[in-house]
Design a protein around this motif. Structure first.
Motif, PDB file in Angstrom:
ATOM      1  N   SER A  70       0.826  -1.209   0.000  1.00  0.00           N
ATOM      2  CA  SER A  70       0.000   0.000   0.000  1.00  0.00           C
ATOM      3  C   SER A  70       0.860   1.259   0.000  1.00  0.00           C
ATOM      4  O   SER A  70       0.524   2.253  -0.670  1.00  0.00           O
ATOM      5  N   GLU A  71       1.969   1.236   0.724  1.00  0.00           N
ATOM      6  CA  GLU A  71       2.873   2.398   0.734  1.00  0.00           C
ATOM      7  C   GLU A  71       3.529   2.578  -0.631  1.00  0.00           C
ATOM      8  O   GLU A  71       3.687   3.709  -1.111  1.00  0.00           O
ATOM      9  N   GLN A  72       3.923   1.466  -1.251  1.00  0.00           N
ATOM     10  CA  GLN A  72       4.515   1.555  -2.590  1.00  0.00           C
ATOM     11  C   GLN A  72       3.502   2.089  -3.593  1.00  0.00           C
ATOM     12  O   GLN A  72       3.823   2.953  -4.418  1.00  0.00           O
ATOM     13  N   ASP A  73       2.271   1.604  -3.527  1.00  0.00           N
ATOM     14  CA  ASP A  73       1.244   2.062  -4.456  1.00  0.00           C
ATOM     15  C   ASP A  73       0.995   3.559  -4.314  1.00  0.00           C
ATOM     16  O   ASP A  73       0.811   4.276  -5.310  1.00  0.00           O
ATOM     17  N   ALA A  74       0.993   4.043  -3.077  1.00  0.00           N
ATOM     18  CA  ALA A  74       0.746   5.467  -2.851  1.00  0.00           C
ATOM     19  C   ALA A  74       1.852   6.316  -3.463  1.00  0.00           C
ATOM     20  O   ALA A  74       1.593   7.364  -4.075  1.00  0.00           O
ATOM     21  N   LEU A  75       3.092   5.866  -3.335  1.00  0.00           N
ATOM     22  CA  LEU A  75       4.206   6.620  -3.904  1.00  0.00           C
ATOM     23  C   LEU A  75       4.186   6.575  -5.424  1.00  0.00           C
ATOM     24  O   LEU A  75       4.470   7.575  -6.093  1.00  0.00           O
ATOM     25  N   LEU A  76       3.825   5.434  -5.995  1.00  0.00           N
ATOM     26  CA  LEU A  76       3.756   5.346  -7.456  1.00  0.00           C
ATOM     27  C   LEU A  76       2.604   6.183  -8.000  1.00  0.00           C
ATOM     28  O   LEU A  76       2.714   6.750  -9.096  1.00  0.00           O
ATOM     29  N   ALA A  77       1.519   6.281  -7.251  1.00  0.00           N
ATOM     30  CA  ALA A  77       0.433   7.166  -7.672  1.00  0.00           C
ATOM     31  C   ALA A  77       0.895   8.614  -7.681  1.00  0.00           C
ATOM     32  O   ALA A  77       0.537   9.400  -8.575  1.00  0.00           O
ATOM     33  N   ARG A  78       1.724   8.981  -6.706  1.00  0.00           N
ATOM     34  CA  ARG A  78       2.264  10.341  -6.680  1.00  0.00           C
ATOM     35  C   ARG A  78       3.229  10.559  -7.844  1.00  0.00           C
ATOM     36  O   ARG A  78       3.277  11.652  -8.421  1.00  0.00           O
ATOM     37  N   ALA A  79       3.991   9.512  -8.191  1.00  0.00           N
ATOM     38  CA  ALA A  79       4.882   9.635  -9.349  1.00  0.00           C
ATOM     39  C   ALA A  79       4.072   9.860 -10.615  1.00  0.00           C
ATOM     40  O   ALA A  79       4.420  10.699 -11.459  1.00  0.00           O
ATOM     41  N   ALA A  80       2.968   9.132 -10.765  1.00  0.00           N
ATOM     42  CA  ALA A  80       2.137   9.266 -11.963  1.00  0.00           C
ATOM     43  C   ALA A  80       1.514  10.644 -12.069  1.00  0.00           C
ATOM     44  O   ALA A  80       1.315  11.160 -13.177  1.00  0.00           O
ATOM     45  N   SER A  81       1.213  11.256 -10.937  1.00  0.00           N
ATOM     46  CA  SER A  81       0.564  12.574 -10.947  1.00  0.00           C
ATOM     47  C   SER A  81       1.556  13.729 -10.872  1.00  0.00           C
ATOM     48  O   SER A  81       1.159  14.894 -10.821  1.00  0.00           O
TER      49      SER A  81
END
Length: 467
Positions: free
Chosen positions: A375-386
């Motif tokens: 979940s922490e990795q997904d949150a950071l990758l979502a921030r990378a995408a945005s």
């Protein structure tokens, strides 16, 4: 199976060869333990110590003098593990004095990179080693107690404190200011010798997260075990558990990551006359793991692996090593001829982007990206995408991270589908649309909804219909 090996044992900072007696007794005939005092410690306390290379020289000379006739291993606890890694690199580089190395046992190991230790604590440890006898004993008692998950037996505790007190202060300081801070990442690279990595769940600096992020990326063949309730002095805290783990490791050393297997029906289709020879040859070539050259740093490869596990999860055994394949592609300089004009060349873009992701993880959670939960990795990758990740030195700007993450998602899918196992996973039967005699074996005749060709049936019944 490793038969009758010798286990050369290297102790922690302030320890000695005596640390390994409980483990040696429990291993019994499974392995002969040869415990070595590193320069400046134990019976070698008259030596002022030295850097990692000097300690490796000391151990290599002892191994050569011992002259093991069969396979042998190195076990290292904490400081000793970093020395063990340096020796493993020398072995893989062809040092004849180290021929026969068959495995590593790394317990709460100091990683190839500088140790993650708070500077305040480092300064305090340097200060008290030169203090008056009363202060030194008090601090040595506290040092041992702080590095175990539960109290040692009175005898083991007293012996370990005495080992700390007889350590050469110069050697103690040489490790804290030198060896622990040495950066061996580039020199160690990726080792192929089998390794058993054990971390204590209660270890503050070098626990499971640190081992996963800082040590495991350097080991192609490893087994990582977490000792629940234990901390840093694992040979003393858990000699029974360590002996059991080592015996299992000797019986079945870990292999490299399991290669993906083709479902029998897809393999049969690939080998059939419905697939032309050129395509079959290409598909089989794509099943081979690239053996280099590679260009990403070890840390970047570990971060990329973790990113790809979230971008394109591959459940079950036998996964396609997407990171290895992408790294080889980057090193070759090949590609599809397209990239965002704002991004630097591919290899540079990947290295800088992965550095940005890892820095953001450390800033937000205090751990490398590879050590975070999903979940922490997904949150950071979502921030990378945005485009919402903070900038870092030598990283990519937030808007460029958006471009890079679009690129990496596309490359993950392309790399996955280039492998026959990827095609099999989605039930793709198009490889059988015509063999060498295409006119005699036309492809698809049935084009209605849910209609399947007879030759497709075995594949689609196994993995599902992707049309």
């Amino acid at each position: 199976m490793i038969d009758e090996p010798v286990l050369f044992c290297l102790h922690f900072l302030g320890g000695s060869a005596r640390e390994w007696r409980p483990l040696a007794e429990r291993l019994g005939p499974a392995a002969r333990c040869v415990a070595i005092d590193l320069p400046g410690f134990g019976d070698a306390a008259g030596h002022p110590g030295g850097d990692v290379a000097a300690m490796a020289d000391h151990v290599a000379a002892r191994i050569e003098a011992e002259g093991p006739s069969g396979p042998w291993l190195i076990a290292g606890n904490s400081m000793g593990a970093k020395v063990a890694l340096a020796l493993a690199r020398r072995h893989e580089d062809g040092d004849p004095a180290l021929a026969g190395l068959a495995g590593l046992v790394l317990m709460a190991g100091s990683p190839p990179c500088p140790e993650p230790m708070a500077e305040e604590r480092r300064r305090a440890m340097i200060a008290w080693i030169d203090a008056d006898p009363e202060t030194r004993r008090r601090e040595a008692e506290a040092f041992v107690s702080a590095n175990v998950g539960a109290p040692l037996s009175p005898e083991d505790h007293a012996q370990t404190v005495e080992d700390v007190l007889r350590a050469n202060p110069d050697a103690w300081k040489a490790w804290l200011t030198g060896g622990a801070n040495e950066d061996w990442r580039d020199r160690i690279g990726l080792l192929r010798v089998p390794a058993l990595v054990v971390s204590g769940a209660q270890d503050g600096d070098l626990g499971p997260e640190a081992q996963a992020a800082l040590t495991l990326p350097h080991l192609a063949r490893h087994r990582h075990v977490v000792a629940v309730g234990a901390a840093h002095l694992l040979p003393l805290e858990r000699p029974d558990e360590m002996a059991t783990l080592i015996r299992a490791f000797l019986a079945a050393p870990p292999e490299e990551a399991e290669a993906p297997l083709l479902p029998p029906a897809f393999a049969a289709l690939m080998g059939s006359e419905r697939v032309n020879t050129r395509l079959r040859t290409t598909l089989r070539e794509r099943m081979r793991e690239p053996d280099g050259p590679f260009c990403l740093s070890v840390e970047a490869r570990a971060t990329l692996t973790a990113c790809l596990d979230r971008v394109l999860p591959q459940p079950g055994p036998g996964r396609i090593d997407l990171a290895r394949r992408i790294d080889a592609r980057l090193a070759s300089g090949t590609g599809d001829g397209w990239r965002f004009v704002t991004l630097p060349p591919d290899a540079e873009a990947y290295e800088r982007a992965l550095r940005t992701v890892d820095a953001a993880a450390r800033d937000a959670h205090g751990h490398p990206f590879a050590a975070l939960d999903a979940s922490e990795q997904d949150a950071l990758l979502a921030r990378a995408a945005s485009g919402d990740l903070p900038e870092c030195p030598d990283g990519l700007a937030p808007d460029l991270m958006t471009c890079w993450f679009e690129e990496v998602r596309g490359e993950a899918v392309r790399t996955f589908l280039a492998h026959p196992a990827g095609l099999a996973a989605i039930g793709f039967t198009g490889i059988g649309a015509g063999g060498d005699e295409a006119e005699a074996l036309p492809g698809y005749r049935l084009t209605g909804l849910n209609e399947r060709e007879p030759w497709e049936q075995p594949v689609l019944e196994t993995v599902g219909d992707a049309r």
